[in-house]
Design a protein around this motif. Structure first.
Motif, PDB file in Angstrom:
ATOM      1  N   SER A 106       0.834  -1.200   0.000  1.00 42.48           N
ATOM      2  CA  SER A 106       0.000   0.000   0.000  1.00 42.48           C
ATOM      3  C   SER A 106       0.867   1.247   0.000  1.00 42.48           C
TER       4      SER A 106
ATOM      5  N   THR B  41       0.496   5.810  -0.010  1.00 43.04           N
ATOM      6  CA  THR B  41      -0.421   6.949   0.065  1.00 43.04           C
ATOM      7  C   THR B  41      -0.497   7.594  -1.311  1.00 43.04           C
TER       8      THR B  41
ATOM      9  N   ASN C 169      -3.139  -1.111  -2.456  1.00 43.41           N
ATOM     10  CA  ASN C 169      -4.136  -0.540  -1.563  1.00 43.41           C
ATOM     11  C   ASN C 169      -3.733   0.895  -1.276  1.00 43.41           C
TER      12      ASN C 169
ATOM     13  N   LYS D 136      -3.351   4.028   1.053  1.00 45.97           N
ATOM     14  CA  LYS D 136      -3.240   4.445   2.453  1.00 45.97           C
ATOM     15  C   LYS D 136      -3.825   5.845   2.558  1.00 45.97           C
TER      16      LYS D 136
ATOM     17  N   ASP E  49      -5.882   9.529   6.936  1.00 42.17           N
ATOM     18  CA  ASP E  49      -6.169   9.185   8.327  1.00 42.17           C
ATOM     19  C   ASP E  49      -5.537   7.863   8.728  1.00 42.17           C
ATOM     20  N   GLY E  50      -4.754   7.272   7.851  1.00 41.52           N
ATOM     21  CA  GLY E  50      -4.051   6.047   8.219  1.00 41.52           C
ATOM     22  C   GLY E  50      -4.769   4.784   7.823  1.00 41.52           C
ATOM     23  N   SER E  51      -6.058   4.917   7.486  1.00 39.06           N
ATOM     24  CA  SER E  51      -6.772   3.700   7.089  1.00 39.06           C
ATOM     25  C   SER E  51      -6.314   3.243   5.713  1.00 39.06           C
ATOM     26  N   ILE E  52      -6.450   1.936   5.511  1.00 40.99           N
ATOM     27  CA  ILE E  52      -6.028   1.388   4.232  1.00 40.99           C
ATOM     28  C   ILE E  52      -7.245   0.885   3.496  1.00 40.99           C
ATOM     29  N   ILE E  53      -7.419   1.388   2.251  1.00 40.59           N
ATOM     30  CA  ILE E  53      -8.579   0.946   1.472  1.00 40.59           C
ATOM     31  C   ILE E  53      -8.119   0.001   0.386  1.00 40.59           C
TER      32      ILE E  53
ATOM     33  N   ASN F  44     -15.387  -2.332  -2.095  1.00 34.77           N
ATOM     34  CA  ASN F  44     -15.042  -0.958  -1.788  1.00 34.77           C
ATOM     35  C   ASN F  44     -15.405  -0.023  -2.931  1.00 34.77           C
TER      36      ASN F  44
ATOM     37  N   LYS G 240     -16.066   3.630  -1.692  1.00 35.09           N
ATOM     38  CA  LYS G 240     -15.007   3.945  -0.735  1.00 35.09           C
ATOM     39  C   LYS G 240     -13.688   4.168  -1.448  1.00 35.09           C
TER      40      LYS G 240
END
Ligand SMILES: Nc1ncnc2c1ncn2[C@@H]1O[C@H](COP(=O)(O)OP(=O)(O)OP(=O)(O)O)[C@@H](O)[C@H]1O
Ligand SMILES: Nc1ncnc2c1ncn2[C@@H]1O[C@H](COP(=O)(O)OP(=O)(O)OP(=O)(O)O)[C@@H](O)[C@H]1O
Ligand SMILES: [Mg+2]
Ligand SMILES: [Mg+2]
Lengths: 290, 269, 258, 282, 269
Positions: free
Chosen positions: C100, C102, C194, C196, C199-203, C209, C214
């Motif tokens: 993942s 960003t 994926n 990142k 906010d740190g969440s990984i989608i 999704n 999402k």
């Protein structure tokens, strides 16, 4: 009655020639009209290095560079290979096999360029990638190699015809003087066939310049001059690959479209200049053999 | 039989009994047509051997076989042997180019290269040796003089040879072959397009040349054969009908066919 | 007597859906002929403008220029499906631990600021950055979301390719590549990254999704008509938007709308 | 000896060149056959395509390709012959000859995609002919015109002058000399040119895909002004957009069929050429 | 001057004073080279006019001008007039094809078409008229017999003509020209590749043919000229040196150049 067939015949050949000429003028005119927008609004900025339609930059130099280099590589490989092979089919191979071998080689011309492209991606680019240890095998060099194979049959078959059209008496007489085959070829056949050879090469050159699909798939399509400039093992762009990738997506009548057409016009002009430069050897209207 | 006729004659002339070319049981077919049938022939050194015979009898085919120019005619098939200086020329490992530079040939149809007159004369020789500019000019002059073409072309040596008249072209071809200085010279009707003066000049030259060369001369002109031949070979319909000393055959041919052929010419003179 | 026909042309990325849908649609409407052709978005817009076709397939927005070229035409874009554009990397890199990134990291790669996978904690390999043709709809959304401008220049690009198949092949052939693909083209050799989030969440780039909106990088697949569709054209578009039509969209690997 | 060595060296290099060409030939055909053969079946050749190329066959694509190319050849041949004869037999003026050369060679240098755009602007937009296979044939015939013209010209022009002189001395007028003596000889060159041209044109996508073809939805055209499906555009669409492996397999199958079409053309041309009497070089 | 020499002679021979071809002040240049200089010549009907002269003197150029084959040689320039049946042939509106079918020509180098022997014979005539199959065969036979080639090729009329020997080819070319039945036949050394028997046959035929045709015959063989010529024209270096009755010129040439040229041949017989 005899006279009238002659007259009709004359009208026919004059007519055909006029049609041929008209076609060229028509295309030329359409190209100029369609690229006029770019010539007037972009002008000399066309000769820059940046291409970015979003910001209105239409520098065609990287494409021009790629085109010339790719064609150069293709000719460098295909011309000697083709001429040597043509010498084989016309001078060494017994004449009863000539047609068969020649027809086989002509089949190479029948492989569609899209297939060449697919094979190029699947094999040639991988080989180049592995041999030269590159990040990617989609390079100017790969495109050049692929293109050389595509123009090979044109060179072979036209050269073979040129040799074949030379009467045997020249060969026999030269043989009678104790010359070796390579001397006969070098001293007699090549000079006699030279105008036709130039024609064949020019035709192949034209085809190489205008080839779209295969080159587009293997060249990497980066609008950038490699650095250093002789590093042909890096991706690049040719005019045709650029056209192939972008033209269908541009909106007609826009400067973007017009600049694309301008590049096509440029190819036309390159061939034009080259033809004019090589005219002196093309005036084979004078028949050599009595 | 043929040999018997030839040998006594040779000893009479007093030459060494040295045959430079020997043709043994030679046969040629082209596409099933039997062109030459069982030719037995010996060509003595330093003499002029004339081959005569009607048009289409196989004269050209025979002499074209001697330097293997016929090799590449399509559909050709040969049998028998041709020896040059005692060695068979039909072996696989013979260097044909070298062979041909020793057995020069002038073809029936003159064929000149699309080059200048001078380059045409030098065409063969300059591949055999390195020549200085001066030597080139000398060789050109010498050989063009030998065929009496020098006067006509001296001022335009660098013109295209294609602009010469047919007779001039034919002489140029002879000069070109002389220039390579072969051991044997094959000439296939070399004077067919020449006027009497040039013909005579060439004939004189042949007679001079036989001191150094062996000459095989195909002609349909019996006058000419009479003037220059030491030996005569008569071919008809692919068969060797008669051979022997020219003097003997011309004065009293033994074969009825030869007689018939020669009569027609003779009654004329 | 001439059969009634709908002419459709344009973007190659919409072509498979329309082509299959036309085939299905004709099963129930055999008297209707639907001629589908490729050519590219430009061709789709132009021929619609010229009145040569009834429906244009377009995988980008219609430009202002085009609108002003054809003042008599009211371009009416209709979304028939959704496509998620997924950043993809070679499986070698994925397996080496980079699963993942960003959006900013991806942007840095495309801007040429990050040139080696080791800078992102991966193996010491130079990154082969694969860009797409500037006019591709896929690129527009990708650049819009990642770089903030749909026509952003990717200074770091090493190759520019066109269709999804081309891109997919190039990524398979390399062991250090990054590119962008429609999610339909993902497989074991071509791994979707994926994302990142800030906010740190990984989608994950999973279908779920994407359907749930999402996944951040999506686009609409468009067809364009001149004004409101009518007659057979209207029927066909309705079929495309029906559940049967949407099934075809899904089978082609894209995402149904709503 | 030195000369002989050179001669042998020459033979060796010719051998190497031929070997390379042969390898290339077999390699390329090997790949096409290897990949394409599994897709080929009677159904594939006789059914129409469905499911974005994943199922069904390519019968209309085959038909469309042949239709386009046959008409292209028919349109091109008379014009090319006429131009070649004009260039070889009527044109005396050196400047005019240069002009024609320039025109022909520059026509050859126009990229195929530009032909497509030209066709779109001129035939489809200006002449309003719509998307039609006939326009495609016209464009393809323009594309192959230079190759056919030059190849024909070359073989007509290489006929020795004596043949022209001998036949005109028999009372044949210029046109009869052309038809009786020159054309039979030029014919072989025209076939060569046509073959190279046709082989090139039949595989082209760029010039026809905007003006003459449709991907799906067409069968046999009933007029000159309808689109057709062709093999190369079909292959291109599948190769670029298909996700289904079966469709990709079919793309290779279509390639093989395309190449086989070219082979069939070549073989028929071979027979024409073999049957044809040419002026002997003896 | 030339005219004077010709006219009295004609009346002596007792023919009508009917000149089928008249060449007036004719000059030819090829690329600045002056090939023919001020030729004045009248060719009487139904006679054989032989043109002799050294190789390269312009004989071929002259007769090639008579049926305008020279027209298309590049760099050629002519002046003066050639009249055929009283009409100038150099006018723009002359139908050259028709002219050439009336003035047939056999070239110095035999040139046969890549067709069968029969098709070669019929090559010209079948464009001038429609022929039935039977007529075709008749014409082929008749003309091949006239050149005494019939016996050799009768069984293979449909073979490729290219497989004939050069002499056979040359005879075929003559047959082909005879078949179109022209008024004038121009022959450029037509027997140069022929053996005496065939040569004689052709000569006999020429003598027979002059009842119906007018024949212009270029040869370098003075023997031959002697045998067949009614009138003789001697050309040297592009100039017409002497013309007149063959008997007269051959027995007592007036011009020293002619004398010199003929002497060489005569001392031989
Ligand atoms: N195309 C040409 N260009 C330049 N010179 C030429 C050309 N054709 C002929 N000549 C010259 O014109 C002269 C006459 O040539 P022509 O062929 O008429 O001679 P000819 O009398 O027929 O000789 P021959 O008996 O050898 O055939 C020659 O000197 C020749 O070199
Ligand atoms: N390539 C060929 N194919 C078939 N027959 C041939 C071929 N070449 C020659 N011949 C035949 O072989 C025979 C001999 O030919 P050749 O050329 O040797 O005759 P020649 O004696 O030289 O005659 P000429 O004096 O007319 O030149 C002729 O009947 C000819 O038709
Ligand atoms: Mg012979
Ligand atoms: Mg002459």
């Amino acid at each position: 009655m005899l006279g009238s067939t002659s007259k009709i015949g004359k009208y026919y050949v004059y007519g055909s020639t006029l049609i041929s000429a008209f076609i060229v003028f028509l295309i030329f005119t359409i190209l100029i009209i369609s690229s006029w927008d770019a010539i007037t609004t972009v002008g000399l900025d066309l000769l820059k290095f940046q291409w970015n339609p979003a910001t209105g930059e239409f520098g065609i130099i990287p494409m021009l560079f790629g085109t010339l280099v790719v064609t150069f590589i293709a000719l460098l490989i295909a011309v000697p290979l083709g001429i040597y092979t043509a010498i084989f089919t016309s001078e060494i191979l017994p004449s009863k096999y000539r047609f068969i071998v020649k027809s086989l080689l002509e089949l190479l011309a029948g492989i569609p360029s899209i297939i060449f492209g697919l094979i190029g991606i699947a094999f040639f680019s991988i080989w180049v990638q592995n041999i030269f240890d590159l990040q990617s095998g989609r390079t100017i060099f790969t495109a050049g190699i692929l293109l050389s194979i595509m123009i090979l049959p044109t060179i072979i078959t036209l050269t073979d015809d040129a040799f074949h059209n030379i009467p045997d008496k020249y060969r026999e007489t030269a043989k009678g003087l104790g010359l070796y085959k390579f001397e006969i070829i070098k001293e007699i056949l090549l000079p006699i066939a030279k105008p036709d050879l130039k024609g064949a090469i020019l035709l192949a050159f034209g085809r190489a310049l205008g080839e779209t699909m295969a080159v587009m798939l293997v060249i990497g399509s980066i609008d950038r001059i490699p650095s250093p400039i002789y590093n042909w093992l890096s991706p690049g762009q040719t005019i045709t690959s650029k056209l192939g990738r972008e033209i269908a997506e541009t909106s007609f009548g826009s400067v973007h479209f017009s600049a694309m057409i301008f590049m096509g016009l440029l190819l036309f002009i390159i061939v034009l200049i080259l033809t004019i430069l090589s005219q002196n050897s093309l005036k084979s209207n004078r028949r050599l053999y009595e | 039989m043929a040999e018997k006729a030839l040998k006594p004659n040779l000893s009479v002339v007093g030459k060494t009994q040295n045959e430079i070319i020997e043709i043994k049981k030679f046969q040629v077919w082209i596409n099933e047509n039997h062109i030459l049938d069982n030719i037995e022939l010996k060509i003595p050194k330093n003499e002029i051997t004339c081959i005569i015979g009607p048009s289409g009898s196989g004269k050209s085919t025979l002499i074209r076989s001697i330097n293997r120019i016929n090799d590449e005619v399509s559909g050709i098939n040969t049998q028998g042997e041709i020896c040059f200086n005692g060695l068979s020329i039909n072996e696989k490992d013979v260097d044909v180019a070298q062979l041909r530079s020793k057995i020069g040939m002038v073809f029936q149809k003159p064929c000149i290269f699309p080059k200048s007159i001078k380059e045409n004369v030098l065409f063969g020789i300059q591949h055999l040796k390195k020549l200085s500019k001066l030597e080139k000019l000398q060789i050109a002059e010498e050989n063009l003089k030998a065929v009496s073409l020098w006067k006509e072309v001296a001022h335009r040596l660098n013109d295209k040879a294609i602009s010469l008249s047919i007779g001039q072209q034919q002489r140029l071809c002879i000069a070109r072959t002389l220039a390579i200085k072969p051991e044997v010279i094959l000439l296939d009707e070399p004077t067919s397009s020449l006027d009497p003066v040039s013909t005579r000049a060439i004939e004189d030259m042949m007679v001079k040349l036989k001191e150094e060369y062996t000459i095989i001369f195909v002609t349909h002109n019996i006058q000419q054969a009479k003037r220059i031949a030491d030996n005569l070979v008569f071919i008809c319909d692919g068969k060797l009908i008669e051979q022997g000393s020219a003097a003997k055959i011309l004065s009293c041919p033994t074969d009825p066919q030869t007689k018939a052929y020669l009569r027609d010419e003779y009654c004329d003179c | 007597e001439k059969k009634q026909a709908i002419n459709i042309a344009g973007s190659t990325s919409v072509l498979p859906i329309i082509s299959i849908a036309a085939e299905e649609f004709r099963k129930n409407n055999p008297e209707l002929n639907i001629i589908v052709n490729e050519g590219g978005s430009g061709v789709g817009v132009n021929q619609l403008g010229e009145g040569k076709i009834d429906i244009g397939m377009v995988s980008r927005d219609i430009t202002q220029e085009e609108i002003s070229t054809y003042p008599n035409v009211t371009f009416n874009p209709i979304s028939i499906g959704k496509d998620a554009v997924v950043p993809v990397i070679s499986s070698e890199i994925y397996n080496a631990g980079i699963t993942s990134l960003t959006l900013e990291e991806i942007a840095k790669i495309y801007r040429g600021e990050v040139r080696n996978w080791s800078e992102l904690g991966g193996p010491d390999k130079e990154i082969l950055v694969i860009d797409k043709e500037a006019s591709r709809g896929t690129r527009h959304v990708f650049m819009e979301i990642v770089m903030g401008d749909k026509e952003a220049i990717a200074e770091g690009a090493d190759l520019v390719l066109g269709s999804n198949n081309e891109e997919q092949t190039a990524i398979v052939q390399s062991d250090a590549a990054i590119g962008m693909l429609s999610n339909a083209w993902l497989n074991d050799n071509v791994k979707g990254l994926n994302i990142k989030m800030l906010d740190g969440s990984i989608i994950e780039s999973s279908l779920k999704n994407i359907i749930d909106n999402k996944f951040p990088i999506t686009r609409d697949l468009l067809i364009v008509t001149n004004g409101k569709p009518a007659g057979a054209v209207k029927d066909f578009i309705e079929y495309l938007l029906s559940s049967e039509g949407q099934k075809i969209v899904e089978e082609a690997g894209y995402v149904r709308i709503n | 000896m030195n000369r002989k060595l050179k001669n042998n060296l020459f033979y060796t290099s010719v051998g190497v060149a031929v070997l390379v060409c042969a390898l290339i030939l077999f390699f390329l055909f090997g790949i096409i056959i290897w990949n394409g053969l599994p897709a080929i079946s009677l159904d594939f050749l006789t059914n129409s395509s469905s499911d974005f190329g994943a199922t069904g066959g390519i019968v209309y694509q085959i038909f469309g390709s042949i239709l386009l190319i046959v008409f292209a050849a028919l349109i091109c041949l008379p014009i090319a012959l006429g131009t070649a004869i004009y260039k070889s037999e009527y044109l005396k003026n050196e400047t005019a000859n240069k002009l024609i050369n320039t025109l022909i060679y520059s026509l050859n240098g126009i990229p195929s995609v530009i032909f497509g755009i030209f066709g779109l602007i001129f035939f489809v937009n200006l002449l309003n002919m719509g998307i039609s296979w006939f326009v495609g044939s016209i464009i393809l015939s323009m594309m192959i015109l230079p190759t056919v013209t030059l190849s024909t010209y070359q073989s007509i022009n290489s006929i020795p002058t004596v043949y022209r002189e001998s036949s005109s001395a028999l009372g044949l007028n210029k046109w009869q000399v052309i038809v009786q003596v020159l054309l039979p000889q030029g014919f072989s060159g025209a076939i060569t040119g046509l073959l190279i041209g046709v082989a090139r044109a039949i595989g082209e996508t760029a010039p026809i895909m905007f003006i003459a073809t449709a991907f799906s939805g067409v069968k046999l055209p009933s007029s000159f002004l309808e689109p057709v499906s062709t093999l190369p555009t079909h292959i291109l669409a599948l190769a670029q957009q298909a996700t289904n492996p079966a469709a990709l397999q079919n793309a290779w199958g279509s390639s093989l069929v395309l190449v086989i079409l070219v082979i069939i053309f070549s073989i028929s041309a071979l027979f024409i050429r073999l049957r044809h009497q040419t002026i002997s070089k003896r």
